[in-house]
Design an enzyme around this catalytic site. Structure first.
Site, PDB file in Angstrom:
ATOM      1  N   ARG C 110       0.916  -1.157  -0.020  1.00 30.81           N
ATOM      2  CA  ARG C 110       0.044   0.124  -0.015  1.00 30.81           C
ATOM      3  C   ARG C 110       1.005   1.188  -0.145  1.00 30.81           C
ATOM      4  O   ARG C 110       2.208   1.001   0.045  1.00 30.81           O
ATOM      5  CB  ARG C 110      -0.904   0.020   1.104  1.00 30.81           C
ATOM      6  CG  ARG C 110      -0.106  -0.184   2.508  1.00 30.81           C
ATOM      7  CD  ARG C 110      -1.083  -0.381   3.732  1.00 30.81           C
ATOM      8  NE  ARG C 110      -0.318  -0.216   4.908  1.00 30.81           N
ATOM      9  CZ  ARG C 110      -0.694  -0.212   6.099  1.00 30.81           C
ATOM     10  NH1 ARG C 110      -1.940   0.176   6.233  1.00 30.81           N
ATOM     11  NH2 ARG C 110      -0.117   0.047   7.225  1.00 30.81           N
ATOM     12  N   CYS C 114       2.677   6.933  -7.137  1.00 36.89           N
ATOM     13  CA  CYS C 114       3.645   8.184  -7.168  1.00 36.89           C
ATOM     14  C   CYS C 114       2.654   9.350  -7.083  1.00 36.89           C
ATOM     15  O   CYS C 114       1.513   9.541  -7.884  1.00 36.89           O
ATOM     16  CB  CYS C 114       4.184   8.035  -8.762  1.00 36.89           C
ATOM     17  SG  CYS C 114       4.766   9.755  -9.277  1.00 36.89           S
ATOM     18  N   ASN C 148      -4.910   7.042   3.861  1.00 37.67           N
ATOM     19  CA  ASN C 148      -4.395   6.550   4.922  1.00 37.67           C
ATOM     20  C   ASN C 148      -3.090   6.413   5.356  1.00 37.67           C
ATOM     21  O   ASN C 148      -2.145   6.194   4.290  1.00 37.67           O
ATOM     22  CB  ASN C 148      -4.734   5.106   5.048  1.00 37.67           C
ATOM     23  CG  ASN C 148      -4.429   4.476   6.161  1.00 37.67           C
ATOM     24  OD1 ASN C 148      -5.203   4.618   7.294  1.00 37.67           O
ATOM     25  ND2 ASN C 148      -3.423   3.506   6.226  1.00 37.67           N
ATOM     26  N   GLU C 149      -2.546   7.021   6.321  1.00 36.78           N
ATOM     27  CA  GLU C 149      -0.990   7.165   6.742  1.00 36.78           C
ATOM     28  C   GLU C 149      -0.351   7.521   5.487  1.00 36.78           C
ATOM     29  O   GLU C 149       0.655   6.881   4.923  1.00 36.78           O
ATOM     30  CB  GLU C 149      -0.860   5.841   7.289  1.00 36.78           C
ATOM     31  CG  GLU C 149      -1.178   5.696   8.596  1.00 36.78           C
ATOM     32  CD  GLU C 149      -1.033   4.444   9.342  1.00 36.78           C
ATOM     33  OE1 GLU C 149      -0.211   3.482   8.441  1.00 36.78           O
ATOM     34  OE2 GLU C 149      -1.385   4.055  10.424  1.00 36.78           O
ATOM     35  N   CYS C 154       8.214   8.804  -3.683  1.00 34.97           N
ATOM     36  CA  CYS C 154       8.370   8.215  -5.080  1.00 34.97           C
ATOM     37  C   CYS C 154       9.776   9.139  -5.624  1.00 34.97           C
ATOM     38  O   CYS C 154       9.479  10.523  -5.667  1.00 34.97           O
ATOM     39  CB  CYS C 154       7.297   8.677  -5.998  1.00 34.97           C
ATOM     40  SG  CYS C 154       7.673   8.120  -7.765  1.00 34.97           S
ATOM     41  N   CYS C 156      10.925  10.239  -8.753  1.00 36.45           N
ATOM     42  CA  CYS C 156      10.870  10.708 -10.166  1.00 36.45           C
ATOM     43  C   CYS C 156      11.038  12.013 -10.361  1.00 36.45           C
ATOM     44  O   CYS C 156      10.615  12.987  -9.605  1.00 36.45           O
ATOM     45  CB  CYS C 156       9.561  10.102 -10.760  1.00 36.45           C
ATOM     46  SG  CYS C 156       8.045  11.043 -10.038  1.00 36.45           S
ATOM     47  N   GLU C 302      -6.131   5.489  15.307  1.00 37.60           N
ATOM     48  CA  GLU C 302      -6.068   4.140  15.445  1.00 37.60           C
ATOM     49  C   GLU C 302      -5.082   3.815  16.732  1.00 37.60           C
ATOM     50  O   GLU C 302      -4.207   4.481  17.172  1.00 37.60           O
ATOM     51  CB  GLU C 302      -5.380   3.772  14.444  1.00 37.60           C
ATOM     52  CG  GLU C 302      -5.925   3.694  13.217  1.00 37.60           C
ATOM     53  CD  GLU C 302      -5.211   2.975  11.799  1.00 37.60           C
ATOM     54  OE1 GLU C 302      -4.087   2.368  12.067  1.00 37.60           O
ATOM     55  OE2 GLU C 302      -5.509   3.238  10.695  1.00 37.60           O
ATOM     56  N   TRP C 310       3.274  -6.151  13.277  1.00 34.16           N
ATOM     57  CA  TRP C 310       4.593  -5.694  12.451  1.00 34.16           C
ATOM     58  C   TRP C 310       5.952  -5.268  13.227  1.00 34.16           C
ATOM     59  O   TRP C 310       6.880  -4.800  12.755  1.00 34.16           O
ATOM     60  CB  TRP C 310       4.130  -4.651  11.733  1.00 34.16           C
ATOM     61  CG  TRP C 310       3.423  -3.338  12.309  1.00 34.16           C
ATOM     62  CD1 TRP C 310       2.148  -3.499  12.353  1.00 34.16           C
ATOM     63  CD2 TRP C 310       3.997  -2.531  13.087  1.00 34.16           C
ATOM     64  NE1 TRP C 310       1.873  -2.403  13.244  1.00 34.16           N
ATOM     65  CE2 TRP C 310       2.862  -1.533  13.521  1.00 34.16           C
ATOM     66  CE3 TRP C 310       5.232  -1.770  12.994  1.00 34.16           C
ATOM     67  CZ2 TRP C 310       3.313  -0.224  14.168  1.00 34.16           C
ATOM     68  CZ3 TRP C 310       5.384  -0.942  14.001  1.00 34.16           C
ATOM     69  CH2 TRP C 310       4.475  -0.009  14.374  1.00 34.16           C
ATOM     70  N   GLU C 350      -1.917  -8.298   8.548  1.00 35.57           N
ATOM     71  CA  GLU C 350      -2.327  -8.004   9.908  1.00 35.57           C
ATOM     72  C   GLU C 350      -3.187  -8.911  10.524  1.00 35.57           C
ATOM     73  O   GLU C 350      -4.120  -8.557  11.415  1.00 35.57           O
ATOM     74  CB  GLU C 350      -2.799  -6.456   9.593  1.00 35.57           C
ATOM     75  CG  GLU C 350      -2.057  -5.380   9.167  1.00 35.57           C
ATOM     76  CD  GLU C 350      -2.636  -4.176   8.827  1.00 35.57           C
ATOM     77  OE1 GLU C 350      -1.918  -3.216   8.991  1.00 35.57           O
ATOM     78  OE2 GLU C 350      -3.834  -4.037   8.674  1.00 35.57           O
ATOM     79  N   LYS C 351      -3.206 -10.329  10.179  1.00 37.13           N
ATOM     80  CA  LYS C 351      -3.882 -11.191  10.838  1.00 37.13           C
ATOM     81  C   LYS C 351      -3.604 -11.366  12.318  1.00 37.13           C
ATOM     82  O   LYS C 351      -4.548 -11.805  13.028  1.00 37.13           O
ATOM     83  CB  LYS C 351      -4.060 -12.459   9.974  1.00 37.13           C
ATOM     84  CG  LYS C 351      -2.825 -13.137  10.062  1.00 37.13           C
ATOM     85  CD  LYS C 351      -2.774 -14.465   9.006  1.00 37.13           C
ATOM     86  CE  LYS C 351      -1.560 -15.157   9.275  1.00 37.13           C
ATOM     87  NZ  LYS C 351      -0.569 -14.243   8.698  1.00 37.13           N
TER      88      LYS C 351
END
Lengths: 667, 667, 667
Positions: C110, C114, C148-149, C154, C156, C302, C310, C350-351
């Site tokens: 996720r 770009c 999200n977050e 990128c 370029c 959150e 993680w 994320e289980k």
């Protein structure tokens, strides 16, 4: 008792092609002195025997084969396909592999082909066809050695998509299996699927955001190389249906599902390269695994007579160590003892890798003397070894799907390693001299009295039922933390941990705590004994199980850490944490008692004592791997040691690396 | 005594182009106060003086040069070719280098050109031509400073193949040299050869599966850059045959074979950037190396007056430290003392790198005062320093081929580092105040009484003969483990280790044990002295040598660890393991006694005492690098210190970083 | 007091789309039991709601929204744009980002777009338009949660050049700002500019040879994503001008300048994921920062109810810990308490991340009970929390430009980390229970009595003047080492360190020493107190300042390490080194005394005591984060605890994680 070989093969990798012709005769003279009766040839010769796309040239190979036949060698015949010739990569760059970083490789190294390259496959088939047509009839060709140490993943997409389509049939199945609804990863076309590598789902190391994809990728890659193997094997069998075909495995190597591979080889062979500090129990476990993948004796295809070159610290094997290590291999199922290599190479990255003939070039070396001693000893064992087997009543489950799943999942603890966990359990049995089979998840468990299933994280179809049946009929099962969590696609079983093992274990695990390396807890047994535990702590609710030990710290102090659940005629132990050795021993002692398991001999000893069985009796291997001398167990006093043909005296002290081999006829 | 410079150059890198014009006059005023007489200019100005492919603009440079001439400076004139202008990379992307990972770089950094790019070479030649035509006649241009700190490897294939073809002539030769039969790597066409990088033969770090290829690649890369240098030098000489041309080296920098380079420079110059914890003996060794590569005094082209910016911890030089360090450089052969840089830059990654003029911009700083003190002291030494030389009877071999070969080979021990090993031997002589030359493998050894050849892993053509001749005529040689093993292509000598040194050393090394870092052994001398050893242990058989010390542990306990072999009129010491300092000292004491080597003075002292010689006498440098005060050796009492023009009293205590310079006429 | 929400939002991320329909009703039942009143939906559903370029399908989303409306939820509506659908990357590969290594990514993970891709922007706008048109009128949609977050740089070039052209106008300005004269990097065309990455200016980690370029790149990247955010926000506001729009931030996340972002959101929201060993003061600082970026209450968007997946070691939150952590958030400004996530996912990475409903699927879990307890407690606080504010007289400067500049510069010390330094100062106030605002460099300092400006390395335009004005009028300023060094382009102020702060601090810093980790110095105060210091030591000359403490070692022993300068009506403390906690406390005690700062209560305690204020009174949060019980400060005895509606007794002991909330009306 089915004998693959008429006698113990003794020899190893032999590359006379790297040497001038005048050396060859000297090799023959020296090998004869060392009792060497076998040579593995043509393992890395593709560029030599096919110097260009159109030309094959077997002239030198013919000379090598002729010489070996003349000297009556058992030839282990390599197919040379594990290192691409430079001309092929030059002309067909697509034959080279693409790595996890997404980089397409150039010529170099070995294990450098994309297994799914049609060009690679075409030339493999052509080469093997020519080899088997040319040499297949030769009666000295004892065994075909396909490729070498298969490995080297290729991250190319096309074949992966084909494999997935075959496995899943529909995209709906695939989306569900991989839970692609998560993070909005749903795919609507097969060609939207990309490789789980650093450019797509990569997290860190080779983990990805979808363990399910990574697990499938590794299944695919293992299958892809297995297809390569089968292509070669089938080509050989087409011309020589009776040929014995193998490829050398690498013990606990993560990349390939050797249980699946073992079905396709005629005999398992493997390469054993422990480090200077590898425990002897680990070596033993690897041998048991390699025997277990096919449930028959194996070839020890490679070991070094002295040292390696590619480890950080390439220590010498001490006097007697190579011999003891060889007998250990045999004790656990080896029918052959082969070295890499027979003559030490002059250049390239393995020039500091030990060999039977060292760079000095003569036989007046410690290494040669030890090789020769062993070679001459082995002659006395020909009547006992090839084909003799080992049965055990304890099975320890080892499973590549679990290996991958446990190590590719994200959380709960980064230091959790599959093989380490298995070894921790294996070690107990090793130290007790209790014979063990390493078994797959689809084995018939009812052959065993005790089944050990550590970190059985992934429960594939049928496994829970089979385990239930096993315990119900009186078996004893040991399992524990990180077990019963996910299905074949790494999706969690929602019934409450440990999922399908819940009724079998009689516990519900509500939460899994992860402890940092500096944190500990304690398991306290009812008799007051306490010992440390660490890494992961299951928080357990007893359902039908009884508590064996409890935690003593943290908010779950006083709750069960270890449990035992009577189930049918048997029982299940559930160990909720990574126990220190002392605690694990105590628990496994109970399980062994429940299962009425006996060690090889009933004397406690620090000697390694193992056995193989012929049709008429049991062959015991007694080896001292400890620094201190160990006394011969009284059971063996008065028996005859086959190696020295001497009767063993009571109270005999075995020094480090001493080996005694005793044959006791069945009553 | 050949003088390169009429006086000691004192100055450094000067970039007025980075500053507004009004600062320049202030610079001149302050530099004058500091005794600065030299400026290195135009080192990184390519983009400024050639703003586009068609346009050259020297107007600002003219102003700088005019000012410096007016102030009577010695100009060290840079050629600006070590950082590509952005426009060139934009228009000709091929001028940028490709790294070990196979990534072609974009504009950025410095040392960013592919040395084999014809476009780069074309524009280098054009620029240098214009510079030398424009400024070459200027009598203030004392020296040409080509490029800067050559480095930055380029992994592109084409030029490598051309280089190899020139070296090997035929593919048969190349296949043999690289032992490409190993792993079936035989090539049949020059364009099958790929670079030894991460995409081909890469193992880990920058090692590859064929050390022979990696070694040749580094020879090629060193040669490629040397060709770049020669292109510039030849362009300069075409117009100014008498010009003095140099490029700044970097001591023990691994990438370039400075012995080969030194042949092409008129004077060696180098940049000395020790870390906060670099031993003083290491600095001394680097100076001796830089003097050794051309056997003549060198320029200390760069050092920082205070701190660096690019090290992990950029500590300040303490008061007196820069001065003592400068005199140490001079003591070991420097004819110039130059700083990077004269004025601290305002932005870019070196803005926290120290300079003579700090950001505060005035002279009321500790650093400026120390620079000025030294500048004014140096004036008193002009009559002694430029061109004075140093002779030594001890030669320590340093060899880039061995550096590469030892560190690119696979096994036996990953922690073995070339320069560390050389330094361990050098340190002994440093502490004893015994003068040393650092010498190449093709030196005329007969100039020395004692030759030290540690880890002389690769024995190139002629070296063994030359060493034998040296010892036979009475020389003393010290060598040892990891010596005599391979030829110039990294192929092992098969006569038994140490190969061509075997008769010279009078030993046969049967095996080489590798000890992990936590493992040790001991060397025990006949007189009972014992000391530790580690890392590698040769297992030695005496042939004609006698045992000096033995091991005390492991299976080779009691066998020789150190030997001495009388050979002709001389003797060879063979040290089979990495000795602790105490043991190494004891052995080298014996060798020094055999070779009748004397220290600079015969008093034991912790002062560093070194010398240079003019035609009429010996100039002694006495420096205290210890934390505690040290007493002046009695030999120097009554002599005159050139710096302070004072007679030195008996019992004088030198504090940390004190320096005394004493000239004693030849008797 | 401006209330954003009518009541405290309690809920979290909810993905019923990952679950079969029959689970949804069960969710509703359980959430109701837990007091949950809010759900964040549609965060990662792009691929689901737009299955192909042409097709949008909101049918499932409609069902989810309908259910939530029926149950009267506050819906936090995600826009789903932070994970690209696979089909888009397949069809338009340019939408994927290019990493620091220069590798263009494929589909996966996720934050993978770009931000400057026109295709990405086009489809973002189209999607958001459809969402807002479809759901914007729904009164249950309380808040829009954009993307999200934000993150995922990128590399370029094109857009960077456009951004630079806008910022600098001319190349002359840019060349000057980046000091491109250094190393001859002058550019003559906008398209000669390349990205500061591994292929161009890269040094190590993500540092480059020109910190100025790297800083601009990060400004550019922060701006680029902010433009993405604004595109979505403006699209929403076009149809729903009154909509409340946010995006979730990540505390001290380095990549985005949240002060700049905060101006564009209607309310700040953020995700709090401390590690098992994160100090509580660090959490508090993050909350204060998130309150500070907009100076108003924020949403805690959150947190995990139990554990993460993680982190290396994903420990459980202990009983009471989640509750105490939630109240801490509220104490520092949170108006909502939201979890990731409401139901634990079955697969994907994320289980193993905790959730309100665990895999067991029922409410009989510790985690659920704690969530429900908190949910029901919060109902009692609705009248006090939403919109209540917190004022402080101490401001600590936090500045992303400084964060980047300090960490991208080369030298003097690699271990210097921006956030660590800020936290070291913050911790002092935390332990003293002194309220703090975290403030930007362009704040109106005159709101404060004490301003803390650690490592204020970069002084942007106007900042020095504002600080002078603040101190002149009576304020107290604390600053120190690595302050006042560079301007907005990372070019050094040449007036002598600390540049524009020099007269304010009344010191001139001549040199900056860097100490290796094993090195220390000491700060010695006039009263004899001594404590350690490390890392960096400024060598300070007093100009108008007085000495507070001196160094005791090294050549600058006896010189000032800490100073105090009276300036106008106020004073400036300059702390020249990294002090141990003891010394830093002593210095800050003096500053606090000078500034007449009071803690929340005047009793010393180890409890965390903080407050928020409504229009009518002050709400105190008393929390025990210590392992040992702590006594309730006497001030609170007799007051009523809002949670339990009980009068607090004198001498009450609060156990670990106990929380008391006391409202005291203004007098």
């Amino acid at each position: 008792m089915k004998q693959t070989f008429k006698k113990i093969l003794y020899g190893g990798d032999y590359n006379p092609n790297q040497w001038p012709r005048e050396i060859w005769d000297e090799d023959m003279r020296m090998f004869q002195k060392a009792g060497i009766n076998s040579a593995t040839i043509n393992v890395f010769s593709w560029a030599k025997i096919q110097p260009s796309e159109e030309v094959y040239n077997f002239s030198e190979l013919n000379q090598i084969v002729s010489m070996l036949c003349r000297e009556n060698y058992n030839i282990v015949f390599g197919t040379s396909t594990s290192a691409l010739p430079a001309w092929m990569v030059k002309r067909y760059p697509e034959v080279a592999r693409t790595d996890y970083e997404g980089r397409h490789h150039k010529f170099g190294q070995r294990h450098n082909a994309c297994p799914n390259s049609p060009v690679y496959q075409k030339y493999v088939k052509e080469l093997v066809t020519r080899l088997v047509k040319h040499y297949g009839d030769n009666e000295h060709v004892t065994c075909w050695h396909v490729n070498n140490e298969y490995g080297g993943e290729c991250y190319c997409e096309k074949a992966f998509r084909v494999w997935l389509r075959k496995k899943y049939g529909t995209l709906a199945n695939l989306n569900k299996a991989w839970n692609l609804e998560f993070w909005g990863h749903t795919v609507y076309s097969w060609d939207e699927i990309v490789l789980p590598n650093a450019l797509s789902e990569g997290l860190e190391d080779d983990r990805t955001a979808f363990a399910g994809i990574s697990i499938d990728y590794h299944r695919f890659m293992s299958d892809s190389m297995l297809e390569n193997y089968k292509l070669e094997r089938d080509t050989i069998k087409q011309y020589q249906p009776e040929a014995l075909v193998t490829t050398n495995m690498m013990g606990t190597y993560k990349g390939l599902d050797y249980f699946k591979w073992a079905k396709e080889v005629d005999i398992v062979s493997w390469d054993n390269y422990p480090s200077y500090n590898t425990p002897w129990s680990y070596n033993a476990m690897c041998h048991d695994l390699m025997r277990g993948v096919k449930k028959m004796p194996f070839m020890l295809m490679e070991q070094t007579p002295s040292q390696q070159n590619w480890q950080p610290y390439n220590s010498l094997k001490k006097p007697g160590q190579m011999r003891a290590q060889s007998y250990q291999a045999m004790a656990h199922g080896a029918d052959t003892i082969q070295f890499f290599q027979l003559r030490r190479s002059v250049g390239g990255c393995e020039k500091f890798h030990g060999a039977v003939i060292e760079h000095a070039g003569h036989e007046n070396t410690r290494v040669f003397r030890e090789v020769a001693q062993l070679g001459n000893e082995l002659k006395k064992l020909n009547g006992y070894i090839p084909g003799s087997v080992k049965e055990a009543k304890v099975g320890i489950i080892f499973d590549w799907d679990n290996y991958w799943a446990l190590e590719y999942t994200s959380g709960p603890h980064k230091d959790l390693k599959y093989v380490e966990q298995i070894h921790q359990y294996y070690e107990y049995f090793y130290k007790k001299n209790i014979a063990v089979n390493i078994i797959p998840t689809d084995d018939n468990f009812e052959q065993y009295d005790l089944v050990i299933a550590p970190v059985l994280y992934m429960i594939k179809e049928g496994v829970a039922d089979a385990l239930e049946k096993f315990v119900r009929r009186g078996g004893t099962l040991v399992t524990g933390f990180m077990s019963g969590l996910v299905d074949q696609s790494d999706n969690v079983y929602l019934s409450g941990y440990p999922g399908p093992l819940r009724s079998l274990a009689g516990v519900w695990v509500e939460e899994i705590d992860a402890l940092a390396p500096e944190q500990k807890n304690t398991v306290a047994f009812k008799d007051g004994m306490k010992a440390g535990c660490r890494m992961l702590c299951d928080i357990i609710h007893l359902e039908s199980a009884e508590m064996i030990a409890e935690y003593t710290s943290d908010f779950y102090s006083g709750t069960p850490s270890v449990t035992r659940n009577p189930f049918g005629e048997g029982q299940t132990y559930y160990i909720g944490t990574v126990c220190d050795e002392e605690a694990l021993s105590k628990i496994l002692n109970m399980a062994v008692t429940d299962a009425k398991i006996s060690p090889v001999i009933d004397t406690e000893t620090q000697l390694e004592i193992t056995y193989r069985e012929t049709d008429t009796g049991r062959l015991h291997f007694v080896i001292n791997f400890k620094d201190e001398p160990q006394e011969l167990p009284p059971q063996f006093a008065g028996e005859r040691d086959l190696i020295n043909d001497e009767v063993l005296k009571e109270g005999l002290q075995l020094k480090k690396y001493d080996v005694k081999i005793i044959f006791i006829k069945f009553a």
